[in-house]
Design an enzyme around this catalytic site. Structure first.
Site, mmCIF file in Angstrom:
data_model
loop_
_atom_site.group_PDB
_atom_site.id
_atom_site.type_symbol
_atom_site.label_atom_id
_atom_site.label_comp_id
_atom_site.label_asym_id
_atom_site.label_seq_id
_atom_site.Cartn_x
_atom_site.Cartn_y
_atom_site.Cartn_z
ATOM 1 N N CYS A 107 21.977 -5.302 29.735
ATOM 2 C CA CYS A 107 22.950 -6.338 29.376
ATOM 3 C C CYS A 107 24.258 -6.269 30.140
ATOM 4 C CB CYS A 107 23.182 -6.381 27.872
ATOM 5 S SG CYS A 107 24.198 -5.089 27.193
ATOM 6 N N MET A 108 24.675 -5.109 30.656
ATOM 7 C CA MET A 108 25.973 -5.137 31.343
ATOM 8 C C MET A 108 26.063 -4.260 32.572
ATOM 9 S SD MET A 108 27.142 -2.115 29.510
ATOM 10 C CE MET A 108 26.450 -1.375 30.793
ATOM 11 N N MET A 113 26.140 -12.606 29.599
ATOM 12 C CA MET A 113 24.809 -12.355 30.130
ATOM 13 C C MET A 113 24.434 -13.238 31.323
ATOM 14 S SD MET A 113 23.675 -9.778 28.696
ATOM 15 C CE MET A 113 25.305 -9.193 28.303
ATOM 16 N N LYS A 127 27.269 -13.612 10.882
ATOM 17 C CA LYS A 127 26.599 -12.305 10.918
ATOM 18 C C LYS A 127 27.496 -11.239 10.299
ATOM 19 C CE LYS A 127 25.772 -12.231 15.374
ATOM 20 N NZ LYS A 127 26.219 -13.605 15.707
ATOM 21 N N GLY A 135 27.672 -7.471 24.718
ATOM 22 C CA GLY A 135 26.895 -7.951 23.583
ATOM 23 C C GLY A 135 26.617 -6.922 22.521
ATOM 24 N N GLN A 136 26.924 -5.651 22.777
ATOM 25 C CA GLN A 136 26.618 -4.614 21.799
ATOM 26 C C GLN A 136 27.919 -3.941 21.352
ATOM 27 O OE1 GLN A 136 22.682 -2.516 22.315
ATOM 28 N NE2 GLN A 136 23.179 -2.834 24.451
#
Lengths: 251, 806
Positions: free
Chosen positions: B172-173, B347, B88, B384-385
């Site tokens: 997500c967190m 996650m 990615k 994740g971000q």
């Protein structure tokens, strides 16, 4: 313990004897394959396990080789650089890279799940049936599929599933550099691309490469003559002051 | 001035601004290097930027020519990735060039969207806010840059006295946050990625870093190629690419991670192998008072011991399916003081209806065993971000928070914020606003039934695709009169397509930015190319709406001195009209916002350095403290010799302890069943998640040809035995059904991952296969984070038709 040993030996001898006589008593014809009657009543010999494996392997092998159409090896390593082969190589490279320096995509299927066996072919490079598996251009990393993706294997595709978004990309990647610069005609050209992750020159310029073969394939130590670029290799800028020139008194 | 003049002018000012801002570092080419002359002659310039995608925080070098990104390289000077990227990252530059970029503001009229001017668009938003100030909400993201999130935060809480602001990071967190806060009294990991090289054993809890955090994973497994020993233990609910590299694979029944963790705690006590010294000096025990709550009440060791006594290895095996011998193996690893054990999770434990509990227990196994605070020895939660930490958690764009780890419910914290923002006393509202699930539930409920939120402005995220149970939380809003959805995005995502007002945004290196990764590392980059058409920075959009309100006389947009709350002065002290996009890059707005935000960060010892330090560095880990004139980052928090706030002689000091005695809390957190488990009607567990090639809802990566071709479509992973029993072959279309919805999707057997019998997995990147129509909106009662990882489903065979498969 002393008494147990003869009992044990006797036991072993009995078992061995039974085994021997059972083995020799077996009729020899059982060792081959029995003929099987098919629907038409004719008797045919069933294929051996080896035949079945070979047939499956040939099919898979043909498929893999077809996927590697662009990877044909050069016929003669000593031939001078052929402009057509050069152009074809550049085109083939660009087909598997978004831009110069992007990790190439894998042109064949890979195991989606486990740790890949890439090194079996790509550690040293390999030529199979006229197709080249290039040597890795970089040092060994363990998780190959982290950087190299493939479209030759993957999830099943649903027929007729239309895209929901534009599949057009207006990205135009940096092309492969055509040549380095020479300080004067005849000087060895500098490396026109970064050498980080491209430490193994043979990967693209070696005897198994096609189109990018140097004029002197017998030379082994490339960077002896061809200078890399500190900037393209992102070498950190030092904070040292520039060297002072020679000061000559009275000038 | 027509559009072309305008674009030219903004290009010039942007170029001028970036050259000025770069100053000394502008000279990054070597004029003596002929290869560079070649590249520079063809017009390529290179500059650093953090990758746009996950929370690892890799740096890339971006090659730009003629105002377009043409190449990407791993940044060799970046400590996180050292020149390497994942697939990615190598293709991140292509994310800017999808064929359907949004380039003009558009308003929904009937069934279509019609282009309008920016001024009209800003006016419409101002109208909505003035029409019903309390019904306005801002839904942001962990992909907001730090200045973007800060602008939105100040606009809402400082300007509108409205706390209805929450980020998708809630999804997500949030459980990681509540885990850290209730354990250490302050958020974010104390350890850092240096652990990946120092650990002897890495435990991977419900996580697949080979695909989700590939650079961190390669930092671990590449050690083996150098001849180092590393034991990787994968504790998960399905076999993944990570499992392929693992020495041990412990497969547990979903939700029973709670039991496994309690089993380790039990054995540490029962076998008397816990670290008496560490516990005596640094640990306090805590339990929830009556129901789930964040802070709980103190308890003692004996109560704690009694609470874990039932989790014998045999009992844990019964609950989890993990053999008792493996539970003993884990406990004995923790019993061994010579080991260096790092726990990684993301996650799996976070998207959990007992997310806070699992996070607490993950800290507990390390604290009780003393495997805490040495390099390679501690718990490390991943995000994740790119700026889930930097923006959502540190800037605090959550409905209850203020910047720098402060909260709206605390009067002293509100006062501190009002002082920094120069606002009149009482401006900041003390009542927490609506968290994500609540915000969207109220937006999807008619006003007459209590749905009091009528306008949501979404920036940098795609809730129509990513919210759980979307047909409950999102879809109804689109049919309720009076509900108005504003979406700032770069592509026509599912959310943008459903919006009433679409605002085209600049992305990544089309603007200045700063983000923060999951090891407290704050990173910075400069604008390198212009956004297409009329696309503009998200922070500008927020500031321009604020100015529109200011011009209309809105008192909230004024500080105590009647100045605009986003006032920026030039060097001579004159106000720069940054709300006018032609002047937005006359100054570095990011730097101004960051320098103001930085003043918040000392309150909770999350000190950030001046902006210029981040320009030079490839990120710095906070607290960044000035020592003898040098801004110094912190690798290990709460550890003497590493963290300058720790008092000498303490070794380890939890200086934000909730028990006010320098101790971390070990929580009693029993196993409870999941709210929806497989039964006769819905016999499968359904898990959702990501894949290597695609990031989140795929709105960027599905537009990158190399990534889309490698992973063109979502699928359901089915165990081979289940498939045989159901008569399903690889590639067959099956219908997945839950109590919330159904979806047709192709089956992949022995594919990328291999779930055990009775389990399914569907990645969520494909907007044609919206698995969130099936997922559950049940969430952790403390963190409010939903559980995307488990609900009950069934598989219905669709009769095969000729040509239904390729």
């Amino acid at each position: 313990m002393r008494r147990a040993a003869p009992v044990l030996l006797a036991g072993v001898a009995v078992v061995a004897a039974i085994g021997f006589f059972t083995g020799t008593a077996r009729p020899a014809e059982l060792r081959g394959y029995l003929p099987v009657a098919d629907d038409d009543g004719a008797l045919r010999t069933a294929p051996t396990q080896r035949d079945m494996e070979a047939a499956r392997y040939a099919e898979r092998r043909a498929g893999q080789l077809a996927a590697l159409e662009g990877m044909a090896a050069i016929e003669n390593a000593d031939a001078p650089r052929d402009p057509a082969a050069y152009a074809a190589t550049i085109a083939q490279r660009q087909g598997t890279r978004a831009y110069d320096g992007a990790p190439p995509t894998v042109p064949h299927a890979v195991d989606q799940h486990g740790a890949p066996a890439c090194l079996a072919c790509h550690a040293e490079g390999l030529t199979v049936d006229g197709r080249v598996a290039p040597m890795m251009s970089h040092a060994r990393f363990e998780s190959c599929l982290q950087c190299h993706t493939t479209s030759s294997s993957g999830p099943p595709r649903t027929a007729g599933l239309a895209p929901s978004m534009s599949e057009v990309s207006s990205f135009v990647g940096l092309r492969d550099p055509e040549h380095g610069t020479r300080a004067w005609p005849g000087a060895p050209p500098t490396m026109p691309h970064r050498s980080f992750m491209r430490e193994q020159c043979q990967s693209c310029h070696g005897a198994r490469a096609r189109g990018l073969l140097p004029g002197h394939p017998w030379r082994e130590s490339c960077s002896q003559c061809h200078a890399p670029s500190g900037t393209l290799d992102q070498q950190p800028r030092g904070t040292l002051a520039p060297l002072q020139g020679l000061r000559v008194e009275g000038r | 001035m027509d559009r072309r003049d305008f674009l030219k002018a903004s290009a010039l000012s942007a170029a001028a601004a970036s050259v000025l801002a770069r100053g000394a570092s502008a000279d990054d080419t070597d004029p003596l290097d002929p290869a560079v002359r070649e590249q520079v002659g063809s017009g390529v310039t290179w500059d650093k930027a953090p990758c746009r995608f996950c929370g690892t925080g890799c740096h890339v070098q971006v090659g730009v020519r003629n105002d377009r990104v043409v190449a990407i390289a791993g940044d060799r000077q970046a400590p996180v990735n050292r020149g390497l990227l994942c697939v990615k990252g190598y293709h991140v530059g292509l994310a800017l060039y999808g064929g359907d970029r949004l380039t003009r503001p558009m308003l929904k009229r009937g069934d279509t969207h019609v282009p309008i001017s920016w001024d009209e668009a800003l006016g419409i938003i101002a109208d909505r806010i003035e029409g019903n100030p309390a019904g306005f909400a801002f839904y942001g993201s962990g992909q907001w840059t730090i200045p973007e999130g800060y602008a939105a935060q100040k606009f809402m809480k400082g300007g509108l006295s409205n706390n209805h602001i929450d980020p998708n990071a809630r999804l997500c967190m949030a459980s990681a946050v509540t885990g850290f806060i209730s354990t250490y009294g302050v958020d974010e990991p104390a350890s850092c990625f240096d652990d990946l090289e120092a650990a002897k054993v890495v435990l991977i809890w419900g996580n697949n870093p080979a695909e989700m955090h590939p650079i961190l994973f390669s930092r671990m497994v590449d050690r083996r190629g150098r001849g180092e020993a590393l034991r990787l233990i994968d504790i998960g609910t399905r076999r993944t690419r990570t499992t392929g590299f693992a020495d041990d694979y412990l497969e547990f029944r979903p939700q029973s991670d709670l039991a496994i963790l309690n089993g380790i705690l039990h054995l540490l006590i029962a076998e008397d192998t816990y670290d008496h010294d560490f516990v005596e000096r640094h640990v306090a025990f805590r339990r929830e008072e009556s129901g789930p709550d964040l802070m709980g009440i103190a308890t003692d060791f004996d109560t704690f011991r009694a609470s874990v006594a039932e989790y014998t290895p045999e009992r844990v095996q019964e609950i989890s399916g993990v053999p008792a011998a493996k539970i003993r193996m884990l406990a004995r690893l923790f019993a061994d003081r010579e080991q260096r054990i790092t726990s990684l999770w993301c996650m799996g434990p976070n998207q959990h209806t007992r997310g806070t509990g699992v996070n607490r227990l993950l800290h507990a196994i390390h604290l009780l065993s003393g495997h805490w605070g040495r390099p390679g020895d501690g718990p490390q939660s991943l995000t994740g971000q790119p700026s889930a930490c930097g923006t959502a958690r540190e800037v605090g764009t959550l409905s209850h928070a203020l910047p720098g780890g402060l909260v709206v419910a605390n009067p002293a914290h509100r006062e501190h914020a009002e002082e920094i923002w120069n606002l009149p006393a009482g401006r900041v509202n003390g009542t927490p606003g609506a968290h994500t699930v609540e915000m969207w539930r109220r937006f999807s409920t008619p006003a007459s039934d209590g749905g009091d939120i009528d306008t949501i402005w979404v920036q940098v995220t795609n809730p129509a695709h990513s919210l759980p149970n979307v047909d409950k939380l999102f879809t109804p809003s689109r049919g309720i009169p009076g509900k108005f959805l504003i979406v700032s995005d770069v592509y026509p995502t599912a959310t943008a397509r459903a919006a009433d007002l679409i605002l085209p945004s600049a992305m990544w290196v089309e603007k200045n930015g700063m983000v923060g990764n999951s090891e407290r590392r704050t990173q910075q980059w400069f604008k390198m190319v212009n956004p297409p058409g009329e696309a503009r920075d998200d922070a500008w959009q927020t500031i321009a709406v604020a100015r529109k309100l200011f011009d209309r006389g809105h008192q909230g947009m004024r500080d105590k001195d009647a100045n605009f709350i986003f006032r920026v002065n030039d060097a001579a002290g004159a106000e720069v009209p940054i709300w006018d996009y032609r002047h937005y890059y006359d100054v570095n707005v990011d730097e101004h916002l960051f320098e103001e935000y930085r003043r918040f960060t000392r309150y909770k010892h999350k000190d950030l350095a001046p902006y210029a330090e981040y320009v030079r560095a490839r990120g710095l880990r906070w607290p960044v403290v000035e020592q003898e004139g040098v801004w110094t980052e912190t690798r290990y928090r709460f550890v003497e010799g590493e963290d300058s706030y720790v008092e000498a002689g303490t070794g380890v000091q939890f200086y934000h302890s909730t028990s006010n005695d320098g101790r971390a809390q070990v929580w009693i957190q029993p196993y409870v069943a999941a709210p929806e488990e497989p039964d006769a009607e819905y016999p499968f567990w359904l898990c959702t998640g990501r894949v290597l090639e695609h990031w989140h809802t795929g709105s960027m990566t599905m537009r990158v040809p190399q990534l889309r071709r490698a992973m063109p479509e979502a699928y359901v992973e089915l165990n081979a035995t289940d498939a045989r029993r159901l008569g399903v072959e690889n590639g067959d279309l099956v219908r997945l059904e839950t109590r919330r919805g159904s979806m047709d999707i192709a089956a992949w057997i022995d594919g990328r991952g291999r779930p055990p019998e009775g389990s399914l997995f569907v990645p969520f990147f494909d907007e044609r296969r919206m698995v969130n129509q099936l997922t559950l909106d049940a969430h952790c009662p403390i963190s409010k984070q939903p559980d995307y990882k488990k609900c009950a489903a069934r598989v219905v065979c669709i009769p095969r038709q000729a040509g239904s498969r390729e």
